[in-house]
Motif scaffolding. Structure first.
Motif, PDB file in Angstrom:
ATOM      1  N   LEU A   1      17.037  55.490  60.517  1.00 16.38           N
ATOM      2  CA  LEU A   1      18.405  55.841  60.893  1.00 16.38           C
ATOM      3  C   LEU A   1      18.976  54.851  61.909  1.00 16.38           C
ATOM      4  O   LEU A   1      20.166  54.532  61.884  1.00 16.38           O
ATOM      5  CB  LEU A   1      18.444  57.258  61.450  1.00 16.38           C
TER       6      LEU A   1
ATOM      7  N   HIS B   1      22.469  53.288  60.510  1.00 13.45           N
ATOM      8  CA  HIS B   1      23.616  54.156  60.809  1.00 13.45           C
ATOM      9  C   HIS B   1      24.927  53.387  60.942  1.00 13.45           C
ATOM     10  O   HIS B   1      26.001  53.961  60.715  1.00 13.45           O
ATOM     11  CB  HIS B   1      23.344  54.963  62.085  1.00 13.45           C
TER      12      HIS B   1
ATOM     13  N   GLY C   1      21.397  57.436  56.327  1.00 13.95           N
ATOM     14  CA  GLY C   1      22.143  56.675  57.318  1.00 13.95           C
ATOM     15  C   GLY C   1      23.329  55.947  56.710  1.00 13.95           C
ATOM     16  O   GLY C   1      24.413  55.878  57.311  1.00 13.95           O
TER      17      GLY C   1
ATOM     18  N   CYS D   1      23.698  60.981  62.986  1.00  9.75           N
ATOM     19  CA  CYS D   1      22.347  60.642  62.523  1.00  9.75           C
ATOM     20  C   CYS D   1      21.279  61.282  63.407  1.00  9.75           C
ATOM     21  O   CYS D   1      20.262  61.775  62.902  1.00  9.75           O
ATOM     22  CB  CYS D   1      22.172  59.128  62.484  1.00  9.75           C
TER      23      CYS D   1
END
Length: 275
Positions: A70, A74, A159, A176
């Protein structure tokens, strides 16, 4: 060809930003620590050392690999939009789906390299110290590494979906982290609470299987802690291994679906988004 070029760009950027080095050293350091700390009592209880490593690293992976995935994904879309580099990239003859797929493959390659090299250090250390490694334990370890990469792919795709939907990097990071807490910590705690309250009265085996497949981390846990007899016995999950009807191919298919669905939704959201 465009997809591979974009993937290579992401890998080069991750190397330049030291993401590859940081992730590899982190996973290797933790893997070696767990290997030497966990192998001390194995001679006394008759447990194979590599089985201890598989159980320890599986538990670690559930928390660490999704978080790393993540962190690197992200802002893959929203971050480049804020910096203005996405507009420049799309000025070339490249489709948006190619951009997203190339980025995904690049980030997945970074995560796979760090996982394989970092966790592989544990086997190398055991071999160097003369520990006996049999075929069953090595197969369980290989399945753990492969499924760890697949779990990472799931959270990279998640993500990307978040990054394609939100409008700024701060929001993407917050969402996230919330998803990580939900899928890694809160979901299992809530599931255990529900099962404890129900005590087997109304939740059927099929319903339990569905609830386990609804969380990618549970599918990963079942692959590694119940998929192999020697590991499941040591992990104390032999009973669960006997009660669930979920096989390793089904669990792997669930992780693959967990990857493809968010990635497909991210592609759709990105294709409709205005720059």
């Amino acid at each position: 060809m465009n997809v591979l070029i974009i993937a290579a760009k992401e890998i080069h950027q991750a190397i330049r930003n030291r993401w590859v080095l940081a992730a590899t050293l982190l996973l290797a350091g933790l893997a070696l620590s767990l290997t030497f700390l966990g192998s001390a009592p194995t001679g006394n209880v008759g447990v194979r050392t590599l089985d201890v490593v598989v159980v320890s690293l599986s538990s670690l992976t559930i928390f660490l690999v999704p978080l790393i995935a993540l962190l690197i994904s992200h802002d893959a879309i929203v971050g480049e939009m804020e910096r203005g580099t996405m507009l420049l990239l799309l000025s070339y003859p490249v489709a948006r789906w190619q951009v997203l797929l190339g980025k995904f493959l690049g980030h997945l390659a970074v995560l796979a390299f760090a996982t394989c090299l970092g966790y592989g250090a544990a086997v190398g250390a055991l071999a160097a110290t003369g520990s006996q490694i049999d075929g069953d334990s090595l197969l369980a370890f290989a399945a753990m590494v492969g499924s760890s990469v697949l779990l990472g792919a799931v959270f990279v795709a998640i993500g990307y979906l978040v990054s394609a939907l939100v409008r700024d990097r701060g929001t993407a990071a917050g969402v996230c982290i919330g998803l990580w807490l939900l899928l890694v910590l809160i979901y299992d705690m809530a599931l255990l609470g529900v099962l404890a309250l129900d005590q087997g009265r109304s939740i059927s085996a099929a319903a339990l299987n569905a609830m386990l497949l609804s969380n990618p981390t549970d599918a990963y846990r079942l692959i590694n802690l119940t998929g192999f007899a020697n590991v499941s016995t040591f992990a104390g999950m032999a009973g669960l291994a006997q009660s669930t009807s979920l096989t390793i191919p089904v669990l792997l298919a669930a992780l693959l679906c967990w990857t493809l669905l968010p990635l497909g939704l991210a592609t759709l959201a990105f294709s409709r988004r205005e720059l």
